[in-house]
Every structure is written in structure tokens, then in C-alpha cells.
Design a protein around this motif. Sequence first.
Motif, PDB file in Angstrom:
ATOM      1  N   HIS A  12      23.610  64.512  58.606  1.00  0.00           N
ATOM      2  CA  HIS A  12      24.860  63.423  58.689  1.00  0.00           C
ATOM      3  C   HIS A  12      24.405  62.296  59.717  1.00  0.00           C
ATOM      4  N   GLU A  91      28.425  63.841  50.959  1.00  0.00           N
ATOM      5  CA  GLU A  91      28.717  65.429  50.756  1.00  0.00           C
ATOM      6  C   GLU A  91      30.024  65.747  49.971  1.00  0.00           C
ATOM      7  N   ASP A 198      21.712  69.656  58.148  1.00  0.00           N
ATOM      8  CA  ASP A 198      23.027  69.452  58.267  1.00  0.00           C
ATOM      9  C   ASP A 198      23.539  68.761  59.725  1.00  0.00           C
TER      10      ASP A 198
HETATM   11 ZN   LIG Z   1      27.021  68.663  55.878  1.00  0.00          ZN
END
Ligand SMILES: [Zn+2]
Length: 247
Positions: A12, A91, A198
Motif C-alpha cells: 500500500h 486490492e 502488504d
Molecule cells: Zn493489502
Amino acid sequence: MTALKYTDAHCHTYEIDLVKLDGLGKLFELIVSVSDDAESSLKTLKLGERYKYIVPCVGIHPWSTNKENLDDELKLIEKLASTTDLRCLGEIGLDKAFVPETFNTQLKVFRRLLEIARDYDLAVNLHAANAWKQTFEEVLRYGIRRALFHWYSGPLDVLHELVARGYFISINPAVKISTRHLSVAKKVPTRALLFESDGPYLYRGLNLNPEMIPETVELLAVERNIEPSELVKITENNLMRFLGLDR
Ligand SMILES: [Zn+2]
């Protein structure tokens, strides 16, 4: 010898500050950067223009489906898919673990996004917590050619099925402390393997971020009795296939 450059298949990036992003280009060949809603999608696209190593994905996270302006957000995602040289939606997906109460809305949003991915031949960067099989079935139903199941921790039979379809799994630095994720990391065939952070995300005291990828590569390289540099090369090729950039 030149320093190794890594890849991160799911990050992200829009939540990371620019000073840090300036530095990450030295360590990373590519960071596939996912978004969570319309606003972060626009931010991520801007980062893709600014940094050569960032590959932007736009999308609506299953955690962001409890909003009133969802239709507008979906229209924006479709507009971005049709007017930019986007390669990936993410996502996106389904979640029965953290937000089961919004499942029906999640499913509606996910199906619309899969239509967009199919119509514009985009890869999909998937969240499928506790909904592994159903997410896989939806992706198949829409004829999606390139899919990545991020931080896979679902059943091993579904893992084998999705790998047989040519889809990908990304392994998270959480393998350090999660025995379930480690058992997946041991089983996933090398041709389907990717690494992800992540980041930024706090998981059981681990501050997940792209800088944790080198040690994650190291851990799996030892596990598989292979050189880290070899694993970096293989997973970079896998990532190019996922993005449809291998031709
Ligand atoms: Zn994620």
C-alpha cells in the motif's frame, strides 16, 4: 557484483511517505502498489507517474465497501481502466474473516470489478481472507487470466487448484511468525511464488514494510536450498508474467 534488487507484489505504497519512497528505488526493481478506494487509487496512480519502480493498481478493498457512494467509486475505477495504461486492479476481493457483515455488498462490488478486469484484460491483486475458495471460483467464472492471491493462508487443496490454473501466491514477511503461512510458503511451487510486504501494516508486533522482503527471500531460499539471488530472479520473472509484461 551489483546489489540485488527485489520485487514486492502487494504494497500500500500510498501510505508510505515520499522521503522513504525516494529511497526504496535503490532496493526495488518493482513494487506493485495496491489501492483501497477511489481516493487512494488516484494517489497510487500519481505515484506510478513519479516513480519508475511503482506499478499502480486501482480498486476497492472489501473493507471499503460500506459506503454510500460506491457506484461513483466503481465508475471512477472503470474510467481509470479505460483511460490509463493500467495493468492491474487491486486490492479487490472478498473477506469473511474481518468484515463478514458486509459480504453481500462485497460480492456485488467484486463482481463489477471482475467485469472491468475481464473487459480491459487486467491482472487482479486479490484479498480473500476466509473466502479463498469463493474468491477463486469468482475469478474463474469471469475468465480472469492473471490473478494473485495475496498473503495466501487458505486450504492447501485450493492452493493446488489455483496454481494449476496458472495463478500466483504471494508470501508475506509474516512467515517469520505464522506457522500457517509458513506451511503455505513451503508448499507453493516456485513458478507460482511471489513476495509481498502488504506494508505499511502492523501484524502481531511485526511492522510489515518493503524493507522486510530481503529477509523473507533469505528465509525461503534456505527452506528451498536455493541461492537468494536465484529466487529473486525467478520471482521477478513470475511478477512480469502476472503483470503481462513478459511478452
Ligand atoms: Zn493489502
